[in-house]
Design a protein around this motif. Sequence first.
Motif, PDB file in Angstrom:
ATOM      1  N   GLY A   4     -53.595  31.840 -12.970  1.00 25.43           N
ATOM      2  CA  GLY A   4     -52.777  31.896 -14.166  1.00 25.43           C
ATOM      3  C   GLY A   4     -51.453  31.167 -14.083  1.00 25.43           C
ATOM      4  O   GLY A   4     -50.459  31.655 -14.605  1.00 25.43           O
ATOM      5  N   THR A   5     -51.393  30.012 -13.394  1.00 27.61           N
ATOM      6  CA  THR A   5     -50.125  29.287 -13.329  1.00 27.61           C
ATOM      7  C   THR A   5     -49.908  28.407 -14.549  1.00 27.61           C
ATOM      8  O   THR A   5     -48.823  27.868 -14.723  1.00 27.61           O
ATOM      9  CB  THR A   5     -50.067  28.397 -12.071  1.00 27.61           C
ATOM     10  OG1 THR A   5     -51.098  27.402 -12.148  1.00 27.61           O
ATOM     11  CG2 THR A   5     -50.249  29.226 -10.814  1.00 27.61           C
ATOM     12  N   LYS A  68     -66.469  40.008 -19.102  1.00 29.50           N
ATOM     13  CA  LYS A  68     -66.998  39.943 -17.741  1.00 29.50           C
ATOM     14  C   LYS A  68     -65.909  39.888 -16.667  1.00 29.50           C
ATOM     15  O   LYS A  68     -66.127  40.363 -15.546  1.00 29.50           O
ATOM     16  CB  LYS A  68     -67.892  38.706 -17.596  1.00 29.50           C
ATOM     17  CG  LYS A  68     -69.119  38.704 -18.491  1.00 29.50           C
ATOM     18  CD  LYS A  68     -70.107  39.784 -18.110  1.00 29.50           C
ATOM     19  CE  LYS A  68     -71.378  39.688 -18.949  1.00 29.50           C
ATOM     20  NZ  LYS A  68     -72.344  40.761 -18.609  1.00 29.50           N
ATOM     21  N   GLN A  69     -64.749  39.303 -16.971  1.00 32.20           N
ATOM     22  CA  GLN A  69     -63.801  38.983 -15.916  1.00 32.20           C
ATOM     23  C   GLN A  69     -62.423  39.609 -16.065  1.00 32.20           C
ATOM     24  O   GLN A  69     -61.566  39.390 -15.226  1.00 32.20           O
ATOM     25  CB  GLN A  69     -63.651  37.455 -15.805  1.00 32.20           C
ATOM     26  CG  GLN A  69     -64.964  36.767 -15.408  1.00 32.20           C
ATOM     27  CD  GLN A  69     -64.825  35.264 -15.354  1.00 32.20           C
ATOM     28  OE1 GLN A  69     -65.149  34.569 -16.297  1.00 32.20           O
ATOM     29  NE2 GLN A  69     -64.322  34.758 -14.236  1.00 32.20           N
ATOM     30  N   LEU A 130     -55.890  38.698 -25.626  1.00 29.58           N
ATOM     31  CA  LEU A 130     -57.004  38.109 -24.888  1.00 29.58           C
ATOM     32  C   LEU A 130     -56.513  36.928 -24.048  1.00 29.58           C
ATOM     33  O   LEU A 130     -56.903  36.777 -22.881  1.00 29.58           O
ATOM     34  CB  LEU A 130     -58.101  37.630 -25.842  1.00 29.58           C
ATOM     35  CG  LEU A 130     -58.786  38.662 -26.729  1.00 29.58           C
ATOM     36  CD1 LEU A 130     -59.952  38.005 -27.487  1.00 29.58           C
ATOM     37  CD2 LEU A 130     -59.271  39.853 -25.934  1.00 29.58           C
ATOM     38  N   GLY A 131     -55.684  36.076 -24.640  1.00 29.09           N
ATOM     39  CA  GLY A 131     -55.165  34.926 -23.915  1.00 29.09           C
ATOM     40  C   GLY A 131     -54.331  35.332 -22.709  1.00 29.09           C
ATOM     41  O   GLY A 131     -54.461  34.753 -21.622  1.00 29.09           O
ATOM     42  N   LEU A 138     -57.907  34.366 -14.544  1.00 25.01           N
ATOM     43  CA  LEU A 138     -58.617  33.129 -14.200  1.00 25.01           C
ATOM     44  C   LEU A 138     -57.683  32.111 -13.554  1.00 25.01           C
ATOM     45  O   LEU A 138     -56.467  32.162 -13.736  1.00 25.01           O
ATOM     46  CB  LEU A 138     -59.244  32.522 -15.459  1.00 25.01           C
ATOM     47  CG  LEU A 138     -60.188  33.424 -16.254  1.00 25.01           C
ATOM     48  CD1 LEU A 138     -60.720  32.673 -17.472  1.00 25.01           C
ATOM     49  CD2 LEU A 138     -61.336  33.916 -15.389  1.00 25.01           C
ATOM     50  N   ASP A 139     -58.272  31.168 -12.804  1.00 26.29           N
ATOM     51  CA  ASP A 139     -57.465  30.099 -12.224  1.00 26.29           C
ATOM     52  C   ASP A 139     -57.254  28.983 -13.249  1.00 26.29           C
ATOM     53  O   ASP A 139     -57.823  28.998 -14.343  1.00 26.29           O
ATOM     54  CB  ASP A 139     -58.087  29.564 -10.934  1.00 26.29           C
ATOM     55  CG  ASP A 139     -59.452  28.917 -11.144  1.00 26.29           C
ATOM     56  OD1 ASP A 139     -59.733  28.420 -12.253  1.00 26.29           O
ATOM     57  OD2 ASP A 139     -60.254  28.902 -10.189  1.00 26.29           O
ATOM     58  N   ASP A 140     -56.433  28.021 -12.895  1.00 29.19           N
ATOM     59  CA  ASP A 140     -56.050  26.981 -13.842  1.00 29.19           C
ATOM     60  C   ASP A 140     -57.240  26.158 -14.316  1.00 29.19           C
ATOM     61  O   ASP A 140     -57.306  25.757 -15.487  1.00 29.19           O
ATOM     62  CB  ASP A 140     -55.013  26.049 -13.205  1.00 29.19           C
ATOM     63  CG  ASP A 140     -53.673  26.740 -13.003  1.00 29.19           C
ATOM     64  OD1 ASP A 140     -53.520  27.869 -13.494  1.00 29.19           O
ATOM     65  OD2 ASP A 140     -52.796  26.157 -12.344  1.00 29.19           O
ATOM     66  N   ARG A 141     -58.180  25.866 -13.417  1.00 27.70           N
ATOM     67  CA  ARG A 141     -59.345  25.064 -13.809  1.00 27.70           C
ATOM     68  C   ARG A 141     -60.152  25.772 -14.886  1.00 27.70           C
ATOM     69  O   ARG A 141     -60.578  25.151 -15.862  1.00 27.70           O
ATOM     70  CB  ARG A 141     -60.220  24.772 -12.596  1.00 27.70           C
ATOM     71  CG  ARG A 141     -61.436  23.911 -12.915  1.00 27.70           C
ATOM     72  CD  ARG A 141     -62.296  23.688 -11.687  1.00 27.70           C
ATOM     73  NE  ARG A 141     -61.539  23.053 -10.616  1.00 27.70           N
ATOM     74  CZ  ARG A 141     -62.034  22.805  -9.407  1.00 27.70           C
ATOM     75  NH1 ARG A 141     -63.272  23.168  -9.108  1.00 27.70           N
ATOM     76  NH2 ARG A 141     -61.298  22.205  -8.492  1.00 27.70           N
TER      77      ARG A 141
END
Length: 226
Positions: A4-5, A68-69, A130-131, A138-141
């Motif tokens: 989350g960067t 899911k995540q 949600l955002g 999640l990671d940046d990708r």
Amino acid sequence: MPVGTTDVLSSSIRSAHSRMAERLAAARAMEAPADRPRDGYERIDTFLATTSKHLHAVDAVLLRPVRKQVADGPHLVHDYLRAARELEVVLAHVKAHEYGSVYETSFAWPEVWADVDDALGDHQRHECELGVRLTAALDDRELDRLTVRLYHAELAAPTRPHPYTPHTGMLGLVARKVMHAVDGFWDTVEGRMVPEPAREPKKPPGRVAQYFLADPRFDEEENPTL
């Protein structure tokens, strides 16, 4: 890679709601020249299409990874879907009111727009949540990938609200594809204007590309020697 960067997904969501707010403001100013009475309706159609396409894109792209995540994901999705369906119901009333449905004769436009304000504000709060939660999980990708998918999903999304069709899972996927084709047919028949979402932001060229483009750019912190 740190989680989350990047704020890219949340920024995209805020930008989408900013566009919807702008088009809502234009739709409310429905007065049109006497020789062009449809101008006001075009603004309403633009707002309805913009908002509907974004709602369908969120269903297609964001809800599954949230479920899911993200911790407590199913509860977040449940609350979001309630807010989204309420907004879709209000949007359906706007369209019916615009085209003179007999069921809408007891409502005045100020009352209709007030309902839109309430539903859109509630939806924005839930979608922004949600955002935020996805950014933390999640990671940046993955965040970049979801943001790009959200943009492309809007391009192929239905242009009208469909509050009573499935929103998630395989049934939701099939419903969106069917409704996209049906909406496209009626948009053509009725001559509705359907805007595309704002283009994806382009990444700045790297140093090699800058060299070949003869367009060097320096970071603000850098002080190149002349």
